[in-house]
Design an enzyme around this catalytic site. Structure first.
Site, short mmCIF file in Angstrom:
data_model
loop_
_atom_site.label_atom_id
_atom_site.label_comp_id
_atom_site.label_asym_id
_atom_site.label_seq_id
_atom_site.Cartn_x
_atom_site.Cartn_y
_atom_site.Cartn_z
N GLU A 1 -5.77 46.84 2.33
CA GLU A 1 -6.47 45.50 2.57
C GLU A 1 -5.48 44.55 2.05
O GLU A 1 -4.70 44.42 1.15
CB GLU A 1 -7.34 45.50 1.34
CG GLU A 1 -8.49 44.04 1.44
CD GLU A 1 -9.61 44.28 0.78
OE1 GLU A 1 -10.11 45.48 0.50
OE2 GLU A 1 -9.90 43.24 0.15
N HIS B 1 -17.13 41.25 1.97
CA HIS B 1 -16.54 41.34 0.69
C HIS B 1 -17.59 40.95 -0.47
O HIS B 1 -18.72 40.55 0.01
CB HIS B 1 -15.95 39.90 1.08
CG HIS B 1 -14.91 39.63 -0.03
ND1 HIS B 1 -14.92 38.28 -0.61
CD2 HIS B 1 -13.85 40.17 -0.64
CE1 HIS B 1 -14.27 38.12 -1.64
NE2 HIS B 1 -13.62 39.25 -1.59
N ASP C 1 -5.83 46.85 -2.69
CA ASP C 1 -5.80 45.52 -2.10
C ASP C 1 -4.71 44.76 -2.53
O ASP C 1 -4.43 44.55 -3.62
CB ASP C 1 -6.99 44.91 -2.80
CG ASP C 1 -7.42 43.57 -2.05
OD1 ASP C 1 -6.62 42.74 -1.32
OD2 ASP C 1 -8.55 42.93 -2.11
N GLU D 1 -11.75 38.66 4.17
CA GLU D 1 -12.35 37.74 3.10
C GLU D 1 -12.04 36.09 3.10
O GLU D 1 -12.51 35.46 2.60
CB GLU D 1 -12.17 38.27 1.80
CG GLU D 1 -10.73 38.20 1.14
CD GLU D 1 -10.53 38.92 -0.15
OE1 GLU D 1 -10.67 40.25 -0.12
OE2 GLU D 1 -10.43 38.24 -1.12
MG MG Z 1 -10.03 41.76 -1.21
#
Ligand code: MG
Length: 402
Positions: free
Chosen positions: A254, A330, A228, A280
């Site tokens: 991500e 998320h 991420d 998210e």
């Molecule tokens: Mg994230």
């Protein structure tokens, strides 16, 4: 009148019964400071800045705005608004704008009430941010009420279950100083029974690759490694780091670039055989539509506590299904947000995996009266009415931020 009466011309309140009218809406901002978790108050840097997105605004604790809706009959539903970084802001929006629109309305009319509240502000441009987080928490509370009134878990009201256990991954391996620390942290997730885990990146190619390589070596080839980047890079830099990550068998990228850089996502997706993920920071089906139409993502991660609650997240899931894209909700939040995400995850066909956040969080681990059941990389979907959890309100009171 019976709740299943469908006679023409019926009045909405008659259908619900007057007892399901909303009597009160309470917004409860919560903060669990990290300093309370460490006896000497010396919170480690990786907890204050667990991800690239916290570089300029430290995260000093866990935050949430709980919603408690009570009907005339005394049925109580709970919901959660995404609280970062200022849960009192969301609470004030609930009190000043939304609650006055809903008192006296039929709590079971979830779709009608969502549209009524959203349209009250959307014409003025309030279609994201704290306002949508406030809507989200109230919507979740209304679904909890609906389940309690009808005696069914939310996933059954939504037409599920597609599954009674939900596949999850551990998140995150935070931004630790040394690659060896990341390796040890990741290994602890594997030892705990996870089959997939997520590493936070976004510190420059050299540092990112050093940590990812150490983690890959520590967890072996059988465990899925996700990363991420929390919007840390421009597209050209992201292309460079993603190329090297693929060599480490990273399968999930991500938020590599800024949230509005649809073209950047498209560039990365076209260049690499990897699952490209975001969501998210998106609100409502209209934000997700833009990414889907552009063919810019493979999997999306709505957060129910901000994207619009259960009502809207179900529509987001349906929209994604139309484009053959999976959802992977998320996972930052309290026990209420976790329960809501599990209910939705059980009730849609195009669910991929859920982000089971493992940062220290008393709001997630200590507010529900019974723990969530995790085993072998899966969380069991709560089967009680509504969200399927009950809160210990004396514990909630310990974290009140006002
Ligand atoms: Mg994230």
């Amino acid at each position: 009148m019976s709740i299943i009466d469908t006679s023409p011309g019926m009045d909405r309140l008659d259908v619900a019964g007057a007892g399901s009218r909303i009597r009160s809406i309470e917004a409860i901002p919560l903060i669990a400071p990290f300093s309370r978790l460490y006896r000497d108050g010396d919170v480690p840097g990786w907890l204050l800045q667990p991800a690239a997105s916290h570089r300029t605004l430290e995260r000093k604790g866990q935050y949430s705005t709980l919603i408690r809706v009570t009907t005339e009959d005394g049925v109580v539903g709970v919901g959660e608004c995404y609280g970062l970084p200022a849960p009192r802001v969301t609470a004030q929006i609930v009190r000043d704008i939304i609650a006055p629109l809903l008192i006296g309305e039929d709590a079971l009319a979830t779709d009608y009430l969502w549209s009524r509240v959203f349209s009250s502000m959307s014409g003025g441009g309030q279609v994201r941010g704290y306002f949508l987080e406030a809507i989200s928490g109230i919507d979740v509370a209304l679904w909890d009420i609906k389940g309690k009134v009808l005696g069914l878990p939310v996933h059954r009201l939504l037409g599920g279950p597609h599954r009674d256990r939900v596949e999850v991954y551990a998140s995150p391996v935070p931004m630790l100083d040394e690659p060896g620390e990341s390796a040890d942290y990741a290994r602890s997730f594997v030892d705990a029974g996870f089959h997939a885990l997520k590493l936070k990146l976004g510190r420059g190619t050299r540092v990112d690759i050093a940590h990812a390589a150490a983690v890959r070596q520590a967890i072996g080839p059988e465990v899925d490694l996700y990363v991420d980047l929390n919007c840390a890079y421009t597209a050209d830099r992201a292309v460079d780091v993603v190329r090297r990550l693929i060599d480490l068998d990273v399968t999930w990228i991500e938020e590599p670039v800024a949230v509005d850089d649809v073209a950047g996502y498209r560039r990365i997706r076209d260049a690499f055989p990897v699952t490209l993920v975001n969501g998210e920071t998106l609100f409502t089906r209209w934000d997700f539509r833009d990414y889907l139409q552009a063919g810019a993502v493979d999997v999306v991660m709505p957060n129910l506590a901000r994207a619009g609650g259960i009502t809207e997240s179900r529509k987001i899931a349906a929209l994604c299904e139309t484009f053959h894209v999976d959802i992977a909700p998320h996972g930052v939040g309290s026990a209420v947000g976790l329960a809501a995400a599990l209910q939705l995850s059980a009730s849609v066909p195009n669910f991929r995996i859920y982000e089971y956040n493992r940062l220290p969080n008393p709001l997630r681990d200590e507010l529900a009266t019974t723990p969530f059941e995790f085993s072998d990389g899966m969380l069991r979907v709560p089967s009680g009415p509504g969200l399927g959890i009950e809160l210990d309100w004396s514990r909630v009171d310990e974290f009140r931020a006002e």
